[in-house]
Scaffold this active site. Structure first.
Site, PDB file in Angstrom:
ATOM      1  N   ALA A 270       0.848  -1.199   0.000  1.00 58.74           N
ATOM      2  CA  ALA A 270       0.000   0.000   0.000  1.00 58.74           C
ATOM      3  C   ALA A 270       0.878   1.242   0.000  1.00 58.74           C
ATOM      4  O   ALA A 270       2.099   1.151  -0.141  1.00 58.74           O
ATOM      5  CB  ALA A 270      -0.912  -0.003   1.218  1.00 58.74           C
ATOM      6  N   ASN A 271       0.289   2.398   0.150  1.00 62.49           N
ATOM      7  CA  ASN A 271       1.057   3.647   0.263  1.00 62.49           C
ATOM      8  C   ASN A 271       0.327   4.591   1.208  1.00 62.49           C
ATOM      9  O   ASN A 271      -0.730   4.270   1.735  1.00 62.49           O
ATOM     10  CB  ASN A 271       1.280   4.262  -1.121  1.00 62.49           C
ATOM     11  CG  ASN A 271      -0.025   4.582  -1.804  1.00 62.49           C
ATOM     12  OD1 ASN A 271      -0.796   5.387  -1.310  1.00 62.49           O
ATOM     13  ND2 ASN A 271      -0.287   3.906  -2.918  1.00 62.49           N
ATOM     14  N   ARG A 272       0.912   5.766   1.401  1.00 63.74           N
ATOM     15  CA  ARG A 272       0.426   6.659   2.456  1.00 63.74           C
ATOM     16  C   ARG A 272      -0.747   7.549   2.052  1.00 63.74           C
ATOM     17  O   ARG A 272      -1.139   8.428   2.812  1.00 63.74           O
ATOM     18  CB  ARG A 272       1.573   7.576   2.907  1.00 63.74           C
ATOM     19  CG  ARG A 272       2.667   6.865   3.624  1.00 63.74           C
ATOM     20  CD  ARG A 272       3.734   7.854   4.042  1.00 63.74           C
ATOM     21  NE  ARG A 272       4.896   7.182   4.573  1.00 63.74           N
ATOM     22  CZ  ARG A 272       4.970   6.667   5.790  1.00 63.74           C
ATOM     23  NH1 ARG A 272       3.954   6.770   6.613  1.00 63.74           N
ATOM     24  NH2 ARG A 272       6.066   6.059   6.191  1.00 63.74           N
ATOM     25  N   SER A 273      -1.309   7.367   0.880  1.00 70.73           N
ATOM     26  CA  SER A 273      -2.387   8.267   0.460  1.00 70.73           C
ATOM     27  C   SER A 273      -3.605   8.155   1.392  1.00 70.73           C
ATOM     28  O   SER A 273      -4.048   7.051   1.715  1.00 70.73           O
ATOM     29  CB  SER A 273      -2.803   7.919  -0.971  1.00 70.73           C
ATOM     30  OG  SER A 273      -3.994   8.583  -1.291  1.00 70.73           O
TER      31      SER A 273
ATOM     32  N   ALA B 296      -3.493   7.405  -5.608  1.00 69.09           N
ATOM     33  CA  ALA B 296      -2.083   6.991  -5.591  1.00 69.09           C
ATOM     34  C   ALA B 296      -2.078   5.492  -5.871  1.00 69.09           C
ATOM     35  O   ALA B 296      -2.127   4.671  -4.957  1.00 69.09           O
ATOM     36  CB  ALA B 296      -1.471   7.308  -4.235  1.00 69.09           C
TER      37      ALA B 296
END
Ligand code: CTP
Length: 414
Positions: free
Chosen positions: A218-221, A284
């Site tokens: 995943a990512n921080r969006s 993102a």
């Protein structure tokens, strides 16, 4: 004030008599004034004196089929440049905050697409009551303007505190500021619902790419910027489809929300939602997914796993470069940590986008998860540096610009 049309809604309170002076001053300044009086207001001043000063018939809450047939509450609320509510009583404020429309004044206020200025007047305890304060905060968040109340002696003896109606020149001053701001604002150029009849497609949030049934990439969006765009587009009248990855945000009101997990699902949802006039790709999207995700959880006791990654489809590029059904305006985002605008300009061309909203997502900027954003708008004409704004304001400006873009491209096509 010259040639401005004011709709004055007079609430029922002891301060209602000041409206007579307000009408006189507004007219002296060149405005035309039409008045709506609540039933309670007619107990404090007569429609006859109000009508004598406005030189127009006065609309009261005593429902009259004649009134409705001759002008109708919708026209009444639209044929004005500004609505002023004075005195704005606790009851009128509560009705507005709750969205009630059970008399002429509240119906007109619900139906309007024009700015509204409230000049509250009530007993200090009523003003300070948590219910009133909650309602005022709600209305402020909805974009309603306030002037006052002032602090001072009240009509009731021994009562002092905030709750006095401001003086007439203060109301006129506040009205002038709103009208002047409106003349110079993009809204004044494009109208209050410039995206009415348009379909706006927005992607938002991160994507989750499974490693096994319990783990994912995943990512921080946070999805805040994408959701704000969907909200702004809906507020400007668009039909909105929001395709969102997993986020912990409430669904924006009046928006069709499609929830997805992975980049591939997001692409399919986007393609299913097209056609659209505007597509804004704020998600993102994870650039890679695992080549295969086992059905069973990977155990620590087993062999040390290695992740084989394959590239995800680029949703923005797929839509931006599509030959048929391409939205008139394709907006991409570029999250960069260095050479922000030059990287964004490259992405604009490479992905077939019309505009790229570029932002610096270095950790020191606090963009991820934060409420503010400093962006640069990269278009075919060059780069615009926007000031630091809330994500809501970035969204609103972006959608207003998008509305202007569509208007110009429609004009060019004619
Ligand atoms: N985007 C997309 N699909 C992808 C990757 C990105 O639709 N698989 C979109 C994003 O929604 C955004 C834009 O492309 O509008 C740019 O995303 P960004 O992550 O900045 O660019 P990348 O193409 O991933 O390039 P890099 O990570 O190398 O900077």
């Amino acid at each position: 004030m010259k040639q401005q049309r004011i709709l004055l809604i007079i609430g029922g309170g002891i301060a209602a008599y000041k409206c007579l002076d307000l009408i006189r001053r507004l007219r002296e300044a060149g405005a035309s004034v039409r008045a709506v009086m609540t039933r309670a207001a007619t107990e404090f001043v007569t429609p006859l004196s109000v009508g004598a000063l406005t030189s127009e018939r006065v609309f009261t809450d005593l429902f009259s089929l004649n009134d409705e047939q001759e002008i109708g509450h919708i026209r009444l609320s639209r044929e004005a440049d500004l609505l002023i509510v004075a005195p704005a009583t606790a009851d009128l404020i509560a009705k507005m905050a709750g969205g009630h429309a059970d008399d002429l004044a509240s119906t007109v206020l619900m139906a309007t697409d024009k700015p509204v200025l409230l000049a509250p007047a009530m007993n200090p305890r009523m003003w300070l009551n948590p219910a009133t304060q909650r309602n005022v905060a709600q209305l402020r968040a909805d974009g309603v303007h306030f002037v006052g109340p002032n602090t001072g002696e009240m009509a009731e003896r021994d009562e002092a505190g905030p709750g006095r109606l401001v003086e007439v020149p203060e109301i006129i001053d506040a009205a002038n500021k709103i009208l002047a701001g409106r003349r110079g604002s993009p809204l004044a150029r494009v109208g209050a619902r410039p995206l009415a009849g348009r379909h706006v497609l927005v992607t938002s949030g991160p994507t989750h790419e499974p490693i096994d049934p319990v783990r994912y990439i995943a990512n921080r969006s946070s999805g805040k910027q994408g959701h704000a765009i969907a909200r702004a587009a809906a507020a400007l009248g668009a039909r909105v489809t929001l395709v969102t990855g997993p986020v912990s945000l409430a669904d924006p009101p009046s928006v069709d929300v499609v929830r997805v997990e992975t980049a591939e699902q997001m692409l399919h949802a986007v393609q299913a939602a097209l056609p659209a006039g505007i597509a804004a790709f704020a998600a993102a999207v994870a650039d890679w997914r695992t080549a295969s995700a086992p059905r069973e959880k990977i155990k620590k006791s087993g062999a040390k796993p290695s992740l084989e990654l394959v590239e995800n489809p680029d949703i923005l590029a797929t839509v931006g470069k599509s030959r048929s059904g391409r939205p008139t305006l394709v907006i991409g985002f570029a999250a960069e940590t260095e050479n922000v605008t030059s990287e964004a300009a490259k992405k604009r061309k490479a992905k077939g986008a019309d505009w790229i909203v570029a932002n610096d997502v270095s950790p020191s900027r606090g963009v991820f998860g934060g409420d503010g954003n400093t962006v640069h708008l990269v278009t075919a004409d060059g780069i615009e540096d926007w000031p630091t704004l809330s994500k809501d304001e970035v969204a609103r400006r972006l959608m207003l610009r998008a509305a202007e873009f569509l208007r110009h491209s429609a004009a060019a096509a004619e």
